[in-house]
Design a protein around this motif. Sequence first.
Motif, PDB file in Angstrom:
ATOM      1  N   THR A   1       0.825  -1.213   0.000  1.00 54.00           N
ATOM      2  CA  THR A   1       0.000   0.000   0.000  1.00 54.00           C
ATOM      3  C   THR A   1       0.860   1.263   0.000  1.00 54.00           C
ATOM      4  O   THR A   1       1.960   1.279   0.567  1.00 54.00           O
TER       5      THR A   1
ATOM      6  N   ILE B   1       1.697   3.466   7.058  1.00 51.23           N
ATOM      7  CA  ILE B   1       1.308   2.449   8.035  1.00 51.23           C
ATOM      8  C   ILE B   1       2.142   2.621   9.299  1.00 51.23           C
ATOM      9  O   ILE B   1       3.366   2.559   9.260  1.00 51.23           O
TER      10      ILE B   1
ATOM     11  N   LEU C   1       1.727  -2.691  12.324  1.00 57.02           N
ATOM     12  CA  LEU C   1       1.361  -3.969  11.725  1.00 57.02           C
ATOM     13  C   LEU C   1       0.745  -4.830  12.822  1.00 57.02           C
ATOM     14  O   LEU C   1       1.380  -5.093  13.846  1.00 57.02           O
TER      15      LEU C   1
ATOM     16  N   CYS D   1       5.841  -3.155   4.608  1.00 55.16           N
ATOM     17  CA  CYS D   1       4.771  -2.160   4.650  1.00 55.16           C
ATOM     18  C   CYS D   1       5.216  -0.826   5.251  1.00 55.16           C
ATOM     19  O   CYS D   1       4.440   0.137   5.255  1.00 55.16           O
TER      20      CYS D   1
ATOM     21  N   ALA E   1       5.999  -0.268   8.467  1.00 52.78           N
ATOM     22  CA  ALA E   1       5.590  -0.073   9.863  1.00 52.78           C
ATOM     23  C   ALA E   1       6.799  -0.096  10.789  1.00 52.78           C
ATOM     24  O   ALA E   1       7.726  -0.885  10.592  1.00 52.78           O
TER      25      ALA E   1
ATOM     26  N   SER F   1      -5.857   0.108   6.535  1.00 53.94           N
ATOM     27  CA  SER F   1      -4.852   1.099   6.141  1.00 53.94           C
ATOM     28  C   SER F   1      -5.359   2.524   6.302  1.00 53.94           C
ATOM     29  O   SER F   1      -4.561   3.457   6.470  1.00 53.94           O
TER      30      SER F   1
ATOM     31  N   GLY G   1      -4.188   3.606   9.489  1.00 54.24           N
ATOM     32  CA  GLY G   1      -2.742   3.498   9.680  1.00 54.24           C
ATOM     33  C   GLY G   1      -2.288   2.128  10.137  1.00 54.24           C
ATOM     34  O   GLY G   1      -1.226   1.991  10.747  1.00 54.24           O
ATOM     35  N   VAL G   2      -3.081   1.094   9.822  1.00 54.35           N
ATOM     36  CA  VAL G   2      -2.811  -0.256  10.296  1.00 54.35           C
ATOM     37  C   VAL G   2      -2.923  -1.245   9.139  1.00 54.35           C
ATOM     38  O   VAL G   2      -3.719  -1.056   8.220  1.00 54.35           O
ATOM     39  N   LEU G   3      -2.120  -2.310   9.177  1.00 50.79           N
ATOM     40  CA  LEU G   3      -2.313  -3.461   8.298  1.00 50.79           C
ATOM     41  C   LEU G   3      -2.375  -4.703   9.172  1.00 50.79           C
ATOM     42  O   LEU G   3      -1.773  -4.757  10.245  1.00 50.79           O
TER      43      LEU G   3
END
Length: 446
Positions: free
Chosen positions: A144, A148, A151, A187, A189, A248, A251-253
Amino acid sequence: MFTFSNGVHLKDCKGFSAGETISRGPEPETVYVPLLQHIGRPAVPVVSAGQRVLCGELIAKAAEGLSANVFSPVSGTVKGVVGHITLSGKKLDHILIENDFKEEKAYLPPLSSQDRPGILARIAEAGIVGMGGAGFPTAAKLGTDKEIAVLVVNGAECEPYITCDHRIMLEFSEELLEGVRLCMTACGAKEAVIGVESNKRDAAKRLASLADGGIRVKELKTRYPQGAEKQLVYGCTKRVIPEGGLPSDAGVLVVNVHTALAVYKAVRENTPCYERVMTVSGSKTDRPCNIWVKNGTLYRAIAEFCGAHEDCARIVSGGPMMGEPVFSLKICATKTSSSLLFLGENECQSDAAEPCIGCGRCVQACPMGLSPVFIERALFDKKYDEAEAFGAAQCIGCGCCSYVCPAKRFLMQSVKLAKKNVQARRARERERAQQNNGEGAEKTNG
């Protein structure tokens, strides 16, 4: 201890297989490897009938757009591309391979660069998808362009019976943590949180004793559906995924622990994704276990290997809450096949549905804060505007509403059908809007 609102407490039934260490599963004489084991388009075959392949050799290349590579799980001879039954009931293309039992393997070339682009390319090359059940191509998720911060690693494994992730966390702890670090690099993070339910405290303690480099382990309250994406993200980070949005956007995966292990194997061991750990369980299984199963293995071969009884009350692929009923053991295991359950009469609900008594338990249980009974009523009355207003599109299909309903109504199925109708309606509206915009542009140009 962290958790989310509502949900239900289930009898976890994990005692059948929780203490069974991961072992090798059946070695099938033939495998039917599906070209579609992921969200997106089917992979395109790159082998032909009569060709000999090695275990780990590419047999189907990812199609354009969202797709994933497919690899041979055995060494042997390709017999051709055949139509074969799937869990959905449809016949789809599979590559039929006859196993020669020589176990000759092919590996991916060593990575020249292990920076973000290099790791993302390797994840895509290895055909890794979300192995918690979603099947979304992992490279597309981690790649993405959104920023991020965290995670989240799903080690909740909240469905009853399933213990494969629990065993992975115990037996492949160091490999899993390295896979998490690689996913963090992929990602961008700086922090990772591994969410583990309190009924797997041994796994949480082991991971916490080894975790470093921005990785934390958070023990979560045992409550279903703790492993659902929105609930897991909130439980681990207190961040809220916006309605209709993706992690996302907050701000998270999220990746599953098995997915992280697959990333480790692809990057560090140059091994593509062609097998996975499955739990085989239920009271009608003589030898409940956690086993490595090759993609394309017939469910019948798995049942015979574990001493499972086909004439049981119900066979389920996945968990009993969100899994799918198995109508034929000719179906094959895929990258997303987490478990195969053989259940007795005492493990299944068979009562006939009765009229709603208006108790409101489904509303109290829904982790998304929906009103399943009102959505069902709107569906039956064909009032899809009302179904949409009551939030049908936000249903995650967890089944909590059906589980707590004293009238044994099929609420989850009704809400899922309403959701499907709402989404179809939205799609038609978008098509009409595009057509109208196109016609308007033609008149302007004219």
